[in-house]
Design a protein around this motif. Structure first.
Motif, PDB file in Angstrom:
ATOM      1  N   ALA A 102      -9.098 -11.859   5.395  1.00  0.00           N
ATOM      2  CA  ALA A 102      -9.499 -11.108   4.201  1.00  0.00           C
ATOM      3  C   ALA A 102      -8.762  -9.770   4.217  1.00  0.00           C
ATOM      4  O   ALA A 102      -8.463  -9.218   5.280  1.00  0.00           O
ATOM      5  CB  ALA A 102     -11.008 -10.879   4.182  1.00  0.00           C
ATOM      6  N   ALA A 103      -8.484  -9.250   3.033  1.00  0.00           N
ATOM      7  CA  ALA A 103      -7.682  -8.038   2.919  1.00  0.00           C
ATOM      8  C   ALA A 103      -8.462  -6.793   3.325  1.00  0.00           C
ATOM      9  O   ALA A 103      -9.682  -6.728   3.184  1.00  0.00           O
ATOM     10  CB  ALA A 103      -7.166  -7.883   1.485  1.00  0.00           C
ATOM     11  N   LEU A 104      -7.728  -5.812   3.835  1.00  0.00           N
ATOM     12  CA  LEU A 104      -8.255  -4.472   4.072  1.00  0.00           C
ATOM     13  C   LEU A 104      -7.795  -3.571   2.937  1.00  0.00           C
ATOM     14  O   LEU A 104      -6.801  -3.846   2.263  1.00  0.00           O
ATOM     15  CB  LEU A 104      -7.738  -3.913   5.392  1.00  0.00           C
ATOM     16  N   SER A 105      -8.507  -2.484   2.720  1.00  0.00           N
ATOM     17  CA  SER A 105      -8.097  -1.515   1.701  1.00  0.00           C
ATOM     18  C   SER A 105      -8.378  -0.107   2.198  1.00  0.00           C
ATOM     19  O   SER A 105      -9.092   0.090   3.190  1.00  0.00           O
ATOM     20  CB  SER A 105      -8.824  -1.768   0.374  1.00  0.00           C
ATOM     21  N   ASP A 106      -7.818   0.871   1.490  1.00  0.00           N
ATOM     22  CA  ASP A 106      -8.033   2.293   1.812  1.00  0.00           C
ATOM     23  C   ASP A 106      -7.711   2.600   3.275  1.00  0.00           C
ATOM     24  O   ASP A 106      -8.429   3.356   3.949  1.00  0.00           O
ATOM     25  CB  ASP A 106      -9.477   2.704   1.509  1.00  0.00           C
ATOM     26  N   VAL A 107      -6.608   2.032   3.769  1.00  0.00           N
ATOM     27  CA  VAL A 107      -6.218   2.257   5.152  1.00  0.00           C
ATOM     28  C   VAL A 107      -5.580   3.644   5.282  1.00  0.00           C
ATOM     29  O   VAL A 107      -4.723   4.027   4.487  1.00  0.00           O
ATOM     30  CB  VAL A 107      -5.225   1.180   5.621  1.00  0.00           C
ATOM     31  N   ARG A 126     -11.394   0.146   4.696  1.00  0.00           N
ATOM     32  CA  ARG A 126     -12.517  -0.543   4.076  1.00  0.00           C
ATOM     33  C   ARG A 126     -12.268  -2.046   4.214  1.00  0.00           C
ATOM     34  O   ARG A 126     -11.209  -2.546   3.840  1.00  0.00           O
ATOM     35  CB  ARG A 126     -12.651  -0.164   2.599  1.00  0.00           C
ATOM     36  N   ALA A 127     -13.264  -2.753   4.772  1.00  0.00           N
ATOM     37  CA  ALA A 127     -13.216  -4.204   4.908  1.00  0.00           C
ATOM     38  C   ALA A 127     -14.375  -4.769   4.105  1.00  0.00           C
ATOM     39  O   ALA A 127     -15.526  -4.686   4.530  1.00  0.00           O
ATOM     40  CB  ALA A 127     -13.310  -4.619   6.369  1.00  0.00           C
ATOM     41  N   GLY A 128     -14.080  -5.288   2.919  1.00  0.00           N
ATOM     42  CA  GLY A 128     -15.162  -5.683   2.019  1.00  0.00           C
ATOM     43  C   GLY A 128     -15.914  -4.441   1.589  1.00  0.00           C
ATOM     44  O   GLY A 128     -15.329  -3.484   1.086  1.00  0.00           O
ATOM     45  N   THR A 129     -17.213  -4.441   1.821  1.00  0.00           N
ATOM     46  CA  THR A 129     -18.021  -3.259   1.497  1.00  0.00           C
ATOM     47  C   THR A 129     -18.233  -2.372   2.722  1.00  0.00           C
ATOM     48  O   THR A 129     -18.902  -1.351   2.635  1.00  0.00           O
ATOM     49  CB  THR A 129     -19.400  -3.687   0.947  1.00  0.00           C
ATOM     50  N   TYR A 130     -17.657  -2.784   3.848  1.00  0.00           N
ATOM     51  CA  TYR A 130     -17.849  -2.055   5.099  1.00  0.00           C
ATOM     52  C   TYR A 130     -16.753  -1.012   5.279  1.00  0.00           C
ATOM     53  O   TYR A 130     -15.561  -1.325   5.195  1.00  0.00           O
ATOM     54  CB  TYR A 130     -17.836  -3.036   6.264  1.00  0.00           C
ATOM     55  N   VAL A 221     -19.196 -10.872   9.210  1.00  0.00           N
ATOM     56  CA  VAL A 221     -18.940 -10.446  10.585  1.00  0.00           C
ATOM     57  C   VAL A 221     -17.755  -9.484  10.558  1.00  0.00           C
ATOM     58  O   VAL A 221     -16.679  -9.832  10.064  1.00  0.00           O
ATOM     59  CB  VAL A 221     -18.616 -11.648  11.488  1.00  0.00           C
ATOM     60  N   VAL A 222     -17.951  -8.286  11.087  1.00  0.00           N
ATOM     61  CA  VAL A 222     -16.877  -7.284  11.117  1.00  0.00           C
ATOM     62  C   VAL A 222     -16.320  -7.196  12.532  1.00  0.00           C
ATOM     63  O   VAL A 222     -17.062  -6.995  13.494  1.00  0.00           O
ATOM     64  CB  VAL A 222     -17.385  -5.905  10.665  1.00  0.00           C
ATOM     65  N   SER A 223     -15.023  -7.384  12.641  1.00  0.00           N
ATOM     66  CA  SER A 223     -14.327  -7.214  13.910  1.00  0.00           C
ATOM     67  C   SER A 223     -13.634  -5.857  13.874  1.00  0.00           C
ATOM     68  O   SER A 223     -12.640  -5.679  13.175  1.00  0.00           O
ATOM     69  CB  SER A 223     -13.290  -8.338  14.089  1.00  0.00           C
ATOM     70  N   ASP A 224     -14.177  -4.874  14.602  1.00  0.00           N
ATOM     71  CA  ASP A 224     -13.616  -3.522  14.541  1.00  0.00           C
ATOM     72  C   ASP A 224     -13.283  -2.933  15.902  1.00  0.00           C
ATOM     73  O   ASP A 224     -12.878  -1.770  15.997  1.00  0.00           O
ATOM     74  CB  ASP A 224     -14.558  -2.582  13.790  1.00  0.00           C
TER      75      ASP A 224
END
Length: 357
Positions: A102-107, A126-130, A221-224
């Protein structure tokens, strides 16, 4: 007449002017050198710094370019490295592909600081709403000309340890996975054992089940955190359609049991006990079918103990005085069942109960 002799005197004002010109040229030279150095520094920071290296990786995973991201130095890992880090060495790489990303944004780069033996780069995204941050350690790998090269000191991959109850198949970001394809045990995979899968970090992964038999809403699931283990458990529930099919099959089974004109129908969960003799063949009917519910158990499902009621009509002759009584009784009983799911998705239902023989 003698020839004119060269004068060893400088015309008035020439020396100060020359000195001034030399000073100006010196200042211009310093400014040009400073500008060149500043330009080199800006270019270096934009294209050859540790932050630029990390930004390149983030750009690739955000665009779903999995194979290119894996080719970045320090990203790909082998079983030895996983084992040394205390991670499952058999982790599958099935999710390291465009279809599961899935795409990331606001990097954006938050900071770049020198730490012992590495350069630590912190990024926000930002990953989705996270909205999250991830820290990467990168190290010098060498240089090309004057430009430094980099590699990840710690791989940015992570391991998702996923337990899916109620289904052998599931989806991650819409990409379908079968446990038997990613488990080291293959077709003998334990339905309740976790499956270990490598994922990119940072990243967001939606795990869901959507089959004819079972389903569950997506679990995000967020992998951070690079090179860590992420435990995830998903409980699938039987679909209404599947429950309806099982309900029909159970009712058919019990109705067939009721056709047996004996006090104890064979392999059926109900029966009638008498100490006297029967004077007529018993007649059975089901007056209350069980309301089927399903619970996952291993690779299959079970019907927990559920109430039902049969009815018997039979004449009973007393062994003491020979009298005959017409019996018309409701017979409560308990239904249980196990539903085994074959690899091809077909279901086998075995109905039981306390009185099943």
């Amino acid at each position: 007449m003698s020839p004119p002799q060269p004068s060893d005197s400088t015309p008035a004002g020439r020396r100060p002017r020359l000195a001034r010109d030399l000073v100006v040229l010196g200042i211009v030279g310093v400014l040009l050198a400073g500008a060149v150095w500043a330009g080199v520094a800006v270019i270096g920071k934009q294209f050859y710094s540790a932050s630029a290296f990390v930004e390149r990786y983030l750009s690739l995973i955000s665009e779903g370019r999995a194979s290119e991201a894996l080719a970045i130095p320090g990203v790909a890992v082998d079983s030895t490295e996983l084992d040394a880090a205390g991670l499952p060495p058999y982790a599958s790489d099935a999710l390291l592909r465009r279809a599961a990303m899935a795409a990331l944004s606001d990097v954006s780069i938050v900071s770049e600081v020198e730490v012992p033996d590495a350069t630590r780069v912190t990024v926000a995204y930002r990953a989705g709403t996270y909205e999250g941050t991830t820290v990467f350690d990168v190290v010098r790998a060498g240089q090309i000309g004057l430009a430094p090269t980099w590699r990840f000191g710690t791989s940015p991959l992570a391991v998702m340890d996923l337990v899916v109850k109620g289904s052998m198949t599931f989806e991650v970001n819409g990409f379908e996975v079968d446990k038997r394809q990613v488990s080291p045990d293959g077709v003998d995979a334990d339905p309740l054992a976790p499956v270990a899968m490598l994922v990119f970090s940072p990243g967001i992964y939606s795990v869901a089940v959507d089959t004819a038999i079972s389903a569950t809403p997506g679990v995000a699931v967020v992998s951070d955190s690079p090179f860590t283990e992420i435990p995830v458990e998903v409980q699938a529930h039987a679909t209404d359609e599947f429950v309806a099919v099982v309900q029909d099959r159970v009712e058919e089974f019990l109705t067939a049991c009721a056709t047996q004109q004996v006090l104890q129908p064979t392999s059926c969960p109900f029966g009638y006990y008498v100490q006297d003799r029967i004077a007529s063949l018993p007649t059975w009917s089901i007056v209350q079918q069980p309301a089927v519910t399903l619970q996952p158990e291993g690779a299959g499902w079970v019907i927990p103990p559920t109430d039902a009621v049969a009815h018997i009509e039979v004449d009973i002759r007393s062994i003491f005085d020979g009298s005959v009584d017409a019996v018309s009784d409701d017979v409560p009983f308990i239904v249980t069942a196990t539903i085994a799911i074959a690899p091809d998705g077909t279901a086998t239902i075995a109905v039981g109960g306390p009185d099943t023989r």
